[in-house]
Design an enzyme around this catalytic site. Structure first.
Site, PDB file in Angstrom:
ATOM      1  CG  ASP A   6      11.922 -19.321  68.615  1.00  0.00           C
ATOM      2  OD1 ASP A   6      13.494 -18.998  68.434  1.00  0.00           O
ATOM      3  OD2 ASP A   6      11.567 -19.500  69.776  1.00  0.00           O
ATOM      4  CG  ASP A  50      16.987 -17.336  69.145  1.00  0.00           C
ATOM      5  OD1 ASP A  50      16.533 -16.137  69.654  1.00  0.00           O
ATOM      6  OD2 ASP A  50      17.041 -18.341  69.636  1.00  0.00           O
ATOM      7  CD  GLU A  51      12.224 -14.873  70.565  1.00  0.00           C
ATOM      8  OE1 GLU A  51      10.895 -15.544  70.394  1.00  0.00           O
ATOM      9  OE2 GLU A  51      12.832 -15.067  71.710  1.00  0.00           O
TER      10      GLU A  51
END
Length: 418
Positions: A27, A121-122
């Protein structure tokens, strides 16, 4: 449990035991803010709020410096400024975030083909098949963090565990810029003291229902009877929570994960009563949704709308279409019909259109008669024009000038199609 601002952070030491692990959850740390700092180093160390500098917008993201004042994603920017008056407001640059996201995902895929992005973003990584190439899961997690920092210039946090659920919880606790390894044999020890709100998939209402019955930790869930859990959150969710509390999570990393829905929303600068204007806004948003569907080669079987009134009460409505579509006119007509079903006539601050139950384009075949043939041809021409000249090149004639004097965002001034 992490607090979203770095308090309560836990990390593993170098060489931590990673026996029985195979899943990484990676993350990015305050991703939008980190990209803005990457592009403007003068922002480093400052409290940053990503959002439009007006009272009607919401926070897209915030740096850890701002989060320590209580600033959170999705809160009104006006509230965030009251909490942190010294914050620097930065307009979001979503195309830039997508660009950096592609760099990060490419790094993940260089370690293993089993990558499941959850958002820009993860992502989850299954590394069990690449141990001989890179080393144990803990070693791979360290290498991933090093490469993201060296090649992209931002930091990430990684959870390493035997299951997706535990790996995701571990990465949250390790934030920012940390790594937490939970060996398989210590899964229950890790889970037991964590609050029920830390569980992936437990929302505020479910957490409140559990806490009202004295079920405050994951260990409490494990010790509760099925009947008590059923009364708190219903039989379907209670069975799932009981499994997760025991450390059971058979979900595999899904490399073919697709978007469940595609949508767009508009928050107005001033509350709107003008029904024809709102109907036109729904059609404009439907066009944007349809364009994204066509680019991704998807069709929607269901259309939903979101209407937020001036008192923040939010109403959602949905409709299953007679056949899946990626035609903006058809999606817009469905959205407008749903809007007319809402009896309340109070001022509106936000409207949204979402395409749901997506499936590959053309998967349902084509009938002998295509009612949308003309619109399909027109919208295809629009797609070609946008591809050649940019998104501000063309819009419907009815949208030109719509933003003036109504409180909506200003729309592109361009050639009209109607």
């Amino acid at each position: 449990m992490g607090h979203g601002d770095g308090r309560g952070r836990m990390v593993s030491s170098a060489g931590a035991d990673d026996t029985g692990t195979r899943i990484l959850h990676v993350d990015m740390d305050a991703f939008y803010a980190a990209v803005e700092v990457l592009d403007d180093p003068g922002l480093r160390g400052l409290p940053i709020i990503i959002g439009a500098p007006d009272g009607r917008s919401v926070v897209s993201s915030a740096s850890y410096e701002a989060r320590r004042y209580g600033v959170r994603s999705a809160m009104p920017v006006s509230q965030a400024i009251r909490l942190c008056p010294s914050a620097r407001i930065v307009m979001p640059h979503f195309h830039r975030y997508q660009e950096v996201s592609r760099q990060v995902m490419a790094i993940f895929e260089s370690f293993t083909p089993l990558v499941e992005p959850l958002s820009v973003d993860e992502a989850f990584l299954d590394v069990r098949g690449v141990r001989r190439l890179w080393g144990s899961p803990g070693v791979i997690a360290r290498l991933v963090r090093e490469r993201v920092a060296d090649e992209v210039g931002i930091t990430c946090s990684v959870g390493v565990a035997a299951t997706k659920h535990v790996a995701k919880m571990a990465s949250t606790i390790a934030k920012p810029d940390g790594m937490l390894v939970v060996p398989a044999a210590r899964t229950l020890e890790f889970l037991s003291p964590r609050p029920v709100r830390a569980m992936w998939g437990v929302g505020p209402k479910a957490a409140e229902a559990l806490e009202a019955r004295g079920i405050r930790t994951i260990g409490d869930i494990r010790e509760s009877s099925p009947e008590m859990l059923d009364r708190a959150v219903g039989s379907a969710l209670s069975a799932r929570l009981a499994q997760l509390a025991r450390g059971e999570d058979a979900r595999a990393v899904d490399t073919e994960r697709v978007e469940k829905s595609i949508g767009h929303e508009e928050t107005f600068e001033h509350d709107i009563l003008d029904r024809p204007f709102l109907r036109a806004e729904l059609l404009r948003l439907a066009d944007r949704v349809a364009a994204r569907l066509r680019r991704a080669q998807w069709e929607a079987a269901t259309v939903s709308i979101k209407i937020r009134f001036d008192d923040f009460r939010t109403v959602n409505r949905s409709q299953t279409l007679s056949e899946p579509t990626a035609v903006g006119q058809r999606i817009g007509e469905a959205a407008q019909a749903l809007f007319e079903q809402i009896d309340r006539r109070d001022p509106i601050r936000l409207v949204g259109v979402r395409a749901e139950k997506l499936q590959p384009a053309g998967g349902g075949g084509m009938g002998l008669w295509d009612d949308d043939e003309d619109w399909r041809r027109v919208e295809g021409a629009v797609d070609d024009a946008v591809a050649r000249f940019g998104t501000a090149t063309i819009t419907r004639a009815r949208h030109i000038g719509r933003g003036e004097g109504r409180g909506a965002a200003q729309h592109p001034r361009a050639h009209g199609v109607d």
